[in-house]
Scaffold this motif. Sequence first.
Motif, short mmCIF file in Angstrom:
data_model
loop_
_atom_site.label_atom_id
_atom_site.label_comp_id
_atom_site.label_asym_id
_atom_site.label_seq_id
_atom_site.Cartn_x
_atom_site.Cartn_y
_atom_site.Cartn_z
N SER A 97 4.28 12.62 6.88
CA SER A 97 5.35 11.76 6.82
C SER A 97 4.97 10.37 6.15
O SER A 97 5.85 9.62 5.85
N PHE A 98 3.54 10.05 6.23
CA PHE A 98 3.07 9.11 5.78
C PHE A 98 1.73 9.07 5.26
O PHE A 98 0.92 10.23 5.46
N MET A 99 1.17 8.05 4.39
CA MET A 99 -0.31 8.13 3.85
C MET A 99 -0.98 7.12 4.33
O MET A 99 -0.42 6.14 4.86
N PHE A 100 -2.43 7.40 4.76
CA PHE A 100 -3.29 6.26 5.30
C PHE A 100 -3.59 5.34 3.85
O PHE A 100 -4.07 6.08 2.81
N THR A 101 -3.91 4.20 4.18
CA THR A 101 -4.46 3.43 2.93
C THR A 101 -5.74 2.78 3.73
O THR A 101 -6.05 2.59 4.94
N GLN A 102 -7.00 3.31 3.08
CA GLN A 102 -8.34 2.89 3.37
C GLN A 102 -8.55 1.66 3.11
O GLN A 102 -9.68 1.05 3.72
N THR A 103 -8.31 1.05 2.21
CA THR A 103 -8.62 -0.62 1.92
C THR A 103 -7.58 -1.27 1.43
O THR A 103 -6.47 -1.00 1.52
N LEU A 104 -7.89 -2.65 1.74
CA LEU A 104 -6.74 -3.54 1.25
C LEU A 104 -6.15 -3.31 -0.15
O LEU A 104 -5.07 -3.56 -0.30
N SER A 105 -6.92 -3.16 -1.10
CA SER A 105 -6.51 -2.84 -2.26
C SER A 105 -5.71 -1.86 -2.58
O SER A 105 -4.67 -1.82 -3.16
N SER A 106 -6.02 -0.68 -1.97
CA SER A 106 -5.28 0.52 -1.97
C SER A 106 -3.71 0.34 -1.22
O SER A 106 -2.82 0.79 -1.71
N ALA A 107 -3.70 -0.40 -0.34
CA ALA A 107 -2.52 -0.76 0.60
C ALA A 107 -1.50 -1.63 -0.48
O ALA A 107 -0.47 -1.49 -0.47
N LEU A 108 -2.34 -2.65 -1.14
CA LEU A 108 -1.36 -3.46 -2.01
C LEU A 108 -0.85 -2.90 -3.15
O LEU A 108 0.18 -2.97 -3.73
N TYR A 109 -1.82 -1.83 -3.51
CA TYR A 109 -1.29 -1.00 -4.78
C TYR A 109 -0.14 -0.04 -4.54
O TYR A 109 0.70 0.01 -5.16
N LEU A 110 -0.19 0.62 -3.20
CA LEU A 110 0.98 1.26 -2.43
C LEU A 110 1.99 0.55 -2.49
O LEU A 110 3.26 0.86 -2.73
#
Length: 127
Positions: A97-110
């Motif tokens: 149901s969801f993905m984990f973001t491991q870094t701030l940059s990966s979260a911002l890209y998502l």
Amino acid sequence: LDSDGKSRLYSLDHNNLYISNLRSDLTMKLIQGIPHSLLLSNENEEIQVVVPSIHPVRPWIQTAPFNTEIVLYRADEDWYNSLDSYYYLYPVHVSLSFMFTQTLSSALYLLLLRFLNRDYDSVYRLI
């Protein structure tokens, strides 16, 4: 060939992950708006999504001003020079149901990809 005798294409960077052919409504919803993503899986069928960090741009289409299409602008040198990673790996929760973001940059890209897809509910949940 893996231990089960199945022919699989394994990642060179992540030796326990291979390209997954598993598709369900949940996984398709998870990667909606990320056309350049690839589903990877391990022997335990834990799924991860790999996404290259290419500059996404929404093209202007006069007949469809609220489109969700994106074009991947690969020639943006400023974009590439500012990256800390050329791809992002998002582990998927076992519920799919969801993905984990491991870094701030990966979260911002998502966040950017969800925003460009006009998936405002997912944008809200990421914030």
